[in-house]
Design a protein around this motif. Structure first.
Motif, short mmCIF file in Angstrom:
data_model
loop_
_atom_site.label_atom_id
_atom_site.label_comp_id
_atom_site.label_asym_id
_atom_site.label_seq_id
_atom_site.Cartn_x
_atom_site.Cartn_y
_atom_site.Cartn_z
N ALA A 1 1.63 -48.75 5.46
CA ALA A 1 2.46 -49.60 6.24
C ALA A 1 3.99 -49.94 5.17
CB ALA A 1 1.89 -50.87 6.85
N ALA A 2 3.23 -50.39 4.03
CA ALA A 2 4.25 -50.59 2.85
C ALA A 2 5.25 -49.54 2.70
CB ALA A 2 3.76 -50.91 1.60
N ILE A 3 4.63 -48.29 2.55
CA ILE A 3 5.52 -47.03 2.12
C ILE A 3 6.42 -46.87 3.37
CG2 ILE A 3 4.05 -45.12 2.61
CD1 ILE A 3 6.41 -45.54 -0.49
N ALA A 4 5.88 -46.98 4.56
CA ALA A 4 6.75 -46.61 5.91
C ALA A 4 7.69 -47.76 5.78
CB ALA A 4 5.83 -46.93 6.91
N LEU A 5 7.53 -48.92 5.37
CA LEU A 5 8.92 -49.98 5.44
C LEU A 5 9.65 -49.63 4.39
CD1 LEU A 5 7.12 -53.44 6.05
CD2 LEU A 5 8.29 -51.99 7.44
N ALA A 6 9.33 -48.76 3.40
CA ALA A 6 10.32 -48.55 2.35
C ALA A 6 11.16 -47.31 2.83
CB ALA A 6 9.48 -48.05 0.90
N GLY A 7 10.98 -46.66 3.99
CA GLY A 7 11.67 -45.80 4.77
C GLY A 7 11.16 -44.46 4.62
N ALA A 8 9.99 -44.34 4.13
CA ALA A 8 9.42 -42.98 3.93
C ALA A 8 9.24 -42.36 5.25
CB ALA A 8 8.09 -43.10 3.28
N ASP B 1 -2.62 -51.23 4.61
CA ASP B 1 -1.29 -51.87 4.23
C ASP B 1 -0.52 -51.08 3.39
OD1 ASP B 1 -1.96 -54.03 5.60
OD2 ASP B 1 -2.66 -55.16 4.01
N PHE B 2 -1.07 -50.27 2.48
CA PHE B 2 -0.24 -49.46 1.45
C PHE B 2 0.51 -48.33 2.45
CE2 PHE B 2 -4.58 -47.00 1.05
CZ PHE B 2 -4.07 -46.01 1.26
#
Lengths: 286, 295, 248
Positions: free
Chosen positions: B187-194, B184-185
């Motif tokens: 996925a989360a940073i990918a969702l921040a646009g990284a 999940d971590f």
């Protein structure tokens, strides 16, 4: 007559990094007969450690002390490891939270039940043929409400759902017909509708064979529906002991706070009451 | 939470984590022994000129093959050079080779492994087949072939070892990446646009560091052995450089009469490899998440 | 705000292909809190992952505030899309990087999107979730489960999205902590005018948080109903009624 289980002043502690002890369970006493006792608490309250200490299967870092732990008059603290093993196999059973960790992943479910049945028979001096044991395994699976036992017996543990796996674990626990069964969070990973069926099965088995049951869970309403008596644990201590049907009349602020902060389907959509923890709950009761 | 847990700055937070690590490390006596050996090696290398009793290169034919004693602590070799002094200076070569190999092979392996694991698909297939090819050839043979082409020498020996050392790191990094790729971590940073590059370098690399460190520490022992092996067969450091393997090779001729010529550098190799193994064991106990579960 | 029409999602390929979401449609108004409830394997979390672009293959139409999800998942529209919709994951242990300070977890999305006053914004977010700025410099393992979930919420809010997708936000927490997190979420929604799409297996949590909900079973939406209908036990479908009965 002896109580089935009689615990006095059980404590479990761990050595911290700086050498002092941290007390995970403190001064727990419990006397129970062939009844359903619930132990409820939040994570870290010491409920699972209590179960492990009763069985003598705590981790090597845990230090267990007790006035006494007697099972049917037998002093468990004085028992040799071999005696404890025999008791665990034969008269005290345990079911854990995740069936997938308790079942051996490389053997068929049927083989594991058969193994357990034949071991049990061997301990009481009988030899049981594989075929006979297989038939018995079938009957046991049927008893836990599994409709196609022949298919399930052929499956590997990873091929069954959580609810099915948990019923298989109950089935295995009942093979030896223990006098006392300890169930640790066995329904918390299950869907609500499956939960109800697993509990029905467990209830049926316990009542029919007149056993004692220690039911450990974080779910206070569930435990109060299912058990006769509830012990509420907070930070390693039993803060309240109450007949399950009287839960609504609980007196300890922790128990009351826990009950209040659970949302209800038909409750008001307002902020939930927050549990205010008080330092005095950590003190031993007067 | 106690006051001790207040971290007024990121530096102090990291310091606190390091201190906690050091406290746990100190409880492992073999790990401490390994650390001591490693530090001693570095100390020897830095202060070799001060610690030396003789000149490492100047022959002294009058003192040829002197047994260990008061003047020559560990004896002298066939040219009358003090073996103690040569081992001191040899530690510099050892450290140089180990450092060169580690600082080239570990980053290559890390990058290829993480890229392979993160992107999967044909990227993974291509990179892993290349890795397989290198893994399939025996290490020493590959190193030999490489040195044979480029010519003997310390740097070439180190590069040859690098060529054989990176594939296990790539495998390791790939396995670690596969374990966290769908976490999940990430996925989360990918969702921040990284960008994938940012995810790989800032989020997946740190996950791999601990197991890489353990593996590298263990491998240091192996690197020293292979470097000594290359020196021994004359493809690594060239005379008169005091490389430990080459020293053993020159002592081979006198092994029955003047045993110390070969035995002293041999003991140095043995102690240093053992030290890195101890250190690796201790680090694994502390850092390897799988080992933690077993305890 | 959220429009999903005839969403299909498949996992795997070939013989192992499974059709995890089948023809799901739902519309959520701005400022509304919408619940998705169902048992494990019903496909409820998959819908959130599909909106976030975390599933490889889907069909149908999805849009957030008028931005088509297919444009939002990749290409030049992606930054704009991500500043509309963010997600909070179920397990606060798995959703924070174990080796990075929690303050970095919150500030990094802002750095990536080149926002200004990052330090001040980070402090404000810590205040909004009921923690102090001194928590910035802690590692996840130094925080409790509830504190970690607060951090995960703050991280999702860092890009100031209009929509939060909440995937079982409290199911890994004790009930007393669950109450605190649910209260926090509700307060944030009111203060910031957020739109929620909440997934949970717990009917009571959904009923407490949402004004409207959809019940899912085996990849399909069985019934969409208002919260008041649910609270009065007037569900239409037998499956929903069974679920209500089991949840009491």
């Amino acid at each position: 007559m002896n109580p089935l289980l009689d615990i006095k002043d059980l404590s479990v502690s761990f050595a911290k990094e700086d050498g002092t002890l941290s007390h995970a369970v403190q001064g727990l006493s419990l006397k129970m007969g062939r009844e359903k006792v619930g132990i409820v608490g939040e994570s870290g309250s010491g409920k699972s450690l209590t179960a492990r200490a009763i069985l003598g299967v705590q981790s090597s870092q845990a230090k267990v002390t007790a006035g006494h732990i007697r099972f049917d008059g037998i002093d468990l603290a004085a028992a040799t490891p071999a005696q404890l093993r025999a008791l665990r196999g034969d008269r005290i059973g345990m079911i854990m939270q995740d069936p997938r960790h308790s079942l051996n992943p490389v053997h068929r479910i049927g083989d594991q039940i058969v193994e357990s049945i034949r071991l049990g028979a061997a301990q009481s001096g009988q030899r049981l043929a594989r075929r006979a044991a297989w038939t018995k395994a079938r009957d046991i699976l049927e008893a836990v409400d599994i409709r196609d036992p022949d298919r399930v017996l052929q499956l590997y543990p990873h091929e069954v759902s959580g609810g099915m796996g948990q019923r298989v674990m109950i089935a295995i626990a009942f093979v030896r017909e223990p006098d006392l069964l300890i169930a640790d969070e066995i329904t918390s990973a299950l869907d609500v509708t499956v939960q109800a069926r697993v509990l029905d099965v467990l209830d049926e088995m316990v009542s029919r064979r007149d056993m004692g049951l220690i039911f450990i869970s974080h779910d206070l309403p569930l435990v109060s529906r299912f058990c006769d008596r509830v012990l509420v644990m907070y930070a390693g201590r039993v803060v309240e002991e109450i007949a399950a049907r009287d839960l609504a009349k609980a007196t300890h602020p922790y128990t009351k706070g826990l009950l209040r902060c659970i949302p209800r389907i038909d409750g008001p959509q307002e902020p939930l009451p927050i549990l205010q923890r008080e330092a005095s709950w950590l003190e031993p009761p007067p | 939470m106690s006051a001790a847990l207040q971290h007024p700055s990121p530096r102090q937070a990291r310091l606190r984590a390091a201190r906690s690590f050091a406290r746990r490390f100190r409880r492992n006596p073999l790990g401490m022994a390994g650390l001591f050996i490693g530090l001693a090696l570095i100390f020897m290398a830095i202060f070799a000129p001060l610690l030396a009793t003789h000149d490492p290169y100047a022959p002294d034919f009058a003192a040829r093959l002197t047994a260990p004693g008061w003047n020559y602590w560990l004896g002298t070799d066939e040219l009358g050079r003090d073996i103690y002094t040569r081992i001191l200076y040899g530690s510099r070569i050892t450290i140089f080779i180990v450092a060169l190999v580690v600082f080239t092979s570990a980053p290559i392996g890390l990058l290829l492994g993480v890229v392979s694991g993160y992107f999967g698909g044909w990227v993974d297939a291509v990179l892993m087949r290349i890795t397989d090819v290198f893994l399939a050839v025996p290490k020493l043979l590959l190193a030999l072939a490489f040195v044979a082409v480029l010519g003997p020498g310390i740097v070439n020996a180190a590069l040859a070892i690098t060529l054989t050392a990176w594939p296990p790191y790539a495998r390791l990094a790939r396995a670690e990446t596969l374990a966290v790729r769908n976490a999940d971590f990430v996925a989360a940073i990918a969702l921040a646009g990284a960008s994938p590059w940012r995810i790989i370098t800032r989020h997946i690399f740190p996950i791999c560091y601990s197991s890489m460190l353990v593996r590298v520490t263990f491998d240091m022992a192996g690197i020293i052995l292979i470097a000594a092996g290359l020196g021994f067969i004359g493809l690594g450091a060239q005379p008169p450089l005091p490389e430990w393997g080459a020293m053993i090779a020159s002592g081979r001729r006198f092994i029955f009469e003047q045993w110390w010529v070969a035995a002293m550098p041999g003991a140095a190799i043995f102690i240093v490899s053992l030290g890195f193994n101890f250190l690796g064991d201790a680090l694994r106990d502390l850092l390897d998440p799988h080992a933690k579960v077993r305890q | 705000m959220i429009k999903i029409d005839n969403l299909d999602v498949w996992y795997g390929a070939g013989a192992r292909e499974t059709h995890v979401v089948q023809g799901a449609s739902l519309h959520v108004e701005r400022g509304q809190s919408f619940g998705l409830v169902g048992e494990s394997g019903s496909g409820k979390s998959t819908i959130l992952r599909a909106i976030s672009g975390l599933v490889p293959r889907w069909g149908g139409a999805m849009s957030i505030d008028g931005i088509d999800a297919r444009d939002g998942h990749r290409g030049p529209q992606r930054p704009k899309y991500l500043r509309k919709v963010q997600m909070v994951f179920q397990d606060p242990f798995a959703s924070l990087h174990p080796k990075r300070l929690v303050g970095e977890a919150i500030s990094e999305p802002m750095k990536i999107n080149k926002m200004d006053d990052i330090s001040e914004r980070t402090d404000a977010l810590f205040a909004a979730i009921g923690l102090t700025p001194s928590h910035r410099y802690r590692y996840p393992h130094e925080l409790s489960g509830g504190q970690r979930q607060r951090i995960a919420i703050a991280r999702a809010l860092a890009l100031e999205p209009d929509v939060l997708l909440l995937d079982e936000p409290t199911s890994a927490l004790d009930v007393s902590i669950q109450a605190e997190i649910l209260n926090l979420l509700e307060r944030l929604r009111q203060e910031r005018g957020l739109t929620y799409l909440i997934v949970s297996h717990d009917l009571a949590v959904i009923s407490h948080m949402c004004s409207r909900l959809a019940v899912m079973s085996q990849g399909r939406i069985v019934e969409t109903l208002d919260r008041d209908v649910l609270a009065h036990g007037k569900a239409r479908e037998q499956y929903t009624r069974d679920l209500i009965a089991a949840s009491r």
